[in-house]
Enzyme design. Structure first.
Site, PDB file in Angstrom:
ATOM      1  N   CYS A 119      11.873  -0.332  -9.605  1.00 57.27           N
ATOM      2  CA  CYS A 119      11.278  -0.508  -8.206  1.00 57.27           C
ATOM      3  C   CYS A 119       9.635  -1.005  -8.131  1.00 57.27           C
ATOM      4  CB  CYS A 119      11.502   0.362  -6.942  1.00 57.27           C
ATOM      5  SG  CYS A 119      10.795   2.004  -7.435  1.00 57.27           S
ATOM      6  N   CYS A 127      15.412  -0.919  -6.833  1.00 58.27           N
ATOM      7  CA  CYS A 127      15.536  -0.275  -8.071  1.00 58.27           C
ATOM      8  C   CYS A 127      16.387  -0.830  -9.158  1.00 58.27           C
ATOM      9  CB  CYS A 127      15.936   1.379  -7.671  1.00 58.27           C
ATOM     10  SG  CYS A 127      14.672   2.172  -6.638  1.00 58.27           S
ATOM     11  N   LYS A 192      18.861  12.761  -5.744  1.00 54.00           N
ATOM     12  CA  LYS A 192      17.571  12.118  -5.287  1.00 54.00           C
ATOM     13  C   LYS A 192      18.135  11.512  -3.839  1.00 54.00           C
ATOM     14  CE  LYS A 192      14.104   8.769  -6.035  1.00 54.00           C
ATOM     15  NZ  LYS A 192      13.507   7.677  -6.675  1.00 54.00           N
ATOM     16  N   ARG A 202       5.051   4.819  -2.178  1.00 50.90           N
ATOM     17  CA  ARG A 202       5.330   3.570  -2.350  1.00 50.90           C
ATOM     18  C   ARG A 202       3.869   2.892  -2.204  1.00 50.90           C
ATOM     19  NH1 ARG A 202      11.237   3.818   0.612  1.00 50.90           N
ATOM     20  NH2 ARG A 202      12.172   5.012  -0.881  1.00 50.90           N
ATOM     21  N   ARG A 214      16.984   2.024   0.561  1.00 43.07           N
ATOM     22  CA  ARG A 214      17.364   2.459  -0.608  1.00 43.07           C
ATOM     23  C   ARG A 214      18.727   3.164  -0.273  1.00 43.07           C
ATOM     24  NH1 ARG A 214      13.335   0.475  -3.425  1.00 43.07           N
ATOM     25  NH2 ARG A 214      11.311   1.780  -3.370  1.00 43.07           N
ATOM     26  N   LYS A 245      15.386  16.393  -5.640  1.00 44.28           N
ATOM     27  CA  LYS A 245      14.138  15.685  -4.984  1.00 44.28           C
ATOM     28  C   LYS A 245      14.353  15.041  -3.876  1.00 44.28           C
ATOM     29  CE  LYS A 245      11.309  11.328  -5.873  1.00 44.28           C
ATOM     30  NZ  LYS A 245      11.390  10.227  -6.415  1.00 44.28           N
ATOM     31  N   SER A 271       5.466  12.901  -2.547  1.00 38.95           N
ATOM     32  CA  SER A 271       4.121  12.728  -1.975  1.00 38.95           C
ATOM     33  C   SER A 271       4.105  12.836  -0.623  1.00 38.95           C
ATOM     34  CB  SER A 271       3.912  10.907  -2.224  1.00 38.95           C
ATOM     35  OG  SER A 271       5.154  10.342  -1.827  1.00 38.95           O
TER      36      SER A 271
HETATM   37  C1  PBG Z   1      11.044   5.293  -8.205  1.00 42.75           C
HETATM   38  C2  PBG Z   1      10.307   6.902  -7.649  1.00 42.75           C
HETATM   39  C3  PBG Z   1      10.092   7.167  -6.322  1.00 42.75           C
HETATM   40  C4  PBG Z   1       9.404   8.418  -6.290  1.00 42.75           C
HETATM   41  C5  PBG Z   1       9.446   8.969  -7.652  1.00 42.75           C
HETATM   42  N1  PBG Z   1      10.220   7.696  -8.616  1.00 42.75           N
HETATM   43  C6  PBG Z   1      10.094   6.302  -5.175  1.00 42.75           C
HETATM   44  C7  PBG Z   1      11.354   5.876  -4.472  1.00 42.75           C
HETATM   45  O1  PBG Z   1      12.353   6.126  -5.013  1.00 42.75           O
HETATM   46  O2  PBG Z   1      11.052   4.918  -3.471  1.00 42.75           O
HETATM   47  C8  PBG Z   1       8.779   9.149  -5.251  1.00 42.75           C
HETATM   48  C9  PBG Z   1       7.951  10.363  -5.633  1.00 42.75           C
HETATM   49  C10 PBG Z   1       7.001  10.709  -4.686  1.00 42.75           C
HETATM   50  O3  PBG Z   1       7.319  10.246  -3.348  1.00 42.75           O
HETATM   51  O4  PBG Z   1       6.182  11.444  -4.741  1.00 42.75           O
HETATM   52  N2  PBG Z   1      12.147   5.108  -7.732  1.00 42.75           N
END
Ligand code: PBG
Length: 326
Positions: A119, A127, A192, A202, A214, A245, A271
């Site tokens: 991504c 992704c 996830k 992002r 997603r 996650k 995040s």
């Molecule tokens: C990549 C990815 C993401 C995160 C980790 N790897 C973003 C997403 O899936 O949109 C998020 C990590 C975070 O928010 O700290 N796909």
């Protein structure tokens, strides 16, 4: 009264003696963002306290980690150019491949983890490989394998696929083995969720999808048994570690996965979870050190063997200096 639970809560020494959960800097993983370019060390507005580096300045982040006593780093890349198939993610001189070579040379004893996803590298921000508006699962596997193999060849000790494609661990394992890298470790983002709490990431990584969302590949926040299915599949395909996650909002899932998993279970305090604590602390509404510590110990209590967190360096220093008390 004979039974008085309060007896064991009287002093910090007694509380520490009987504490059920322990946390060590060895369990912590520090995420770092690296942008193509030179001489860059810049603040990330959506992640206060975090910085973006370029491959040449990346060793400064590793130095800071080393000084704090954190040994594992998770790398995210921001390429200069994006295209439909995310070429920047696997090319030999991609931003992450360059950084891995530089970092591994200067700090060979540290543990380098490459985030394997498309991504941040695709012009559409999804992704995987698009057919129309749909991410094509099976075609994407070939690209994910290229990314993992190129990262491992550049020095990654561990690859961490975060794409949520079906069959990704098996494809990556086969690719690594074929390339003669049978000892490279796979830490799968097995469970996830499609979470709004990735928002600040992002912004930091420039990876928001240009259309849609997603939800056709990341999981529905309402499901827990489905999370067990995802973990089981990835373990069967050869994942050496699995991850749940986000972390703080999904501790029930973390606990459930821990109960069935024969492999270590990690979690990612994402995040948005970090940003919420930071924002409340900046407003004087919460004590940051105590909030971050309580969150991290809670993740460990829920079953996390490994914790990925933007607060890794702070936590490691607080642990070392005896600053955390309950
Ligand atoms: C990549 C990815 C993401 C995160 C980790 N790897 C973003 C997403 O899936 O949109 C998020 C990590 C975070 O928010 O700290 N796909």
């Amino acid at each position: 009264m004979i039974v008085r639970p309060r007896r064991l809560r009287q002093t910090p020494v007694i509380r520490n003696m009987v504490a059920e959960t322990h946390l060590s800097p060895d369990m912590l993983v520090y995420p770092v963002f690296i942008r193509e370019g030179h001489g860059i060390v810049e603040d990330i507005p959506s992640l206060p306290g975090q910085k973006r580096y370029s491959p040449d300045t990346f060793p400064r982040a590793l130095e800071a980690m080393n000084a704090a006593g954190v040994s594992s780093v998770l790398l995210f890349g921001l390429p200069e150019h994006k295209d439909e198939v995310g070429t920047g993610a696997w090319e030999e001189n991609g931003v992450i491949q360059q950084s891995l070579r530089i970092g591994k040379k200067e700090f060979p004893h540290l543990n380098f983890i490459g985030d394997v996803c498309m991504c941040e590298y695709t012009s559409h921000g999804h992704c995987g490989i698009l057919h129309g508006e749909e991410v094509d699962n099976d075609e994407t596997l070939e690209y994910l394998t290229r990314i993992a193999v190129s990262q491992a060849a550049a020095g990654a000790d561990i690859v961490a696929p975060s794409d949520m494609m079906d069959g990704h661990v098996a494809a990556i394992r086969a690719g690594l083995d074929k390339a003669g890298m049978k000892n490279k470790i796979i830490f799968s983002y097995a469970v996830k969720y499609a979470s709004v709490f990735y928002g600040p990431f992002r912004d930091a990584a420039g990876s928001a999808p240009s259309f849609g969302d997603r939800r056709a590949y990341q999981m529905d926040p309402r499901n827990v048994r489905e999370g067990l299915k995802e973990a089981e599949i990835d373990i069967e395909e050869g994942a050496d570690l699995v991850m749940v996650k986000p972390g703080l909002l999904y501790m029930d899932v973390l606990r459930a996965v821990k109960e069935i998993s024969p492999v270590p279970v990690g979690t990612y305090c994402v995040s948005g979870e970090y940003a919420m604590i930071k924002a409340a602390a900046a407003n004087g509404w919460i004590d940051e050190q105590r909030a971050v510590s309580e969150a991290a110990f809670s993740l460990a209590r829920a079953g996390a063997d490994v914790i990925i967190t933007y607060s890794a360096l702070d936590l490691a220093k607080w642990l070392r200096d005896g600053k955390i008390s309950f």
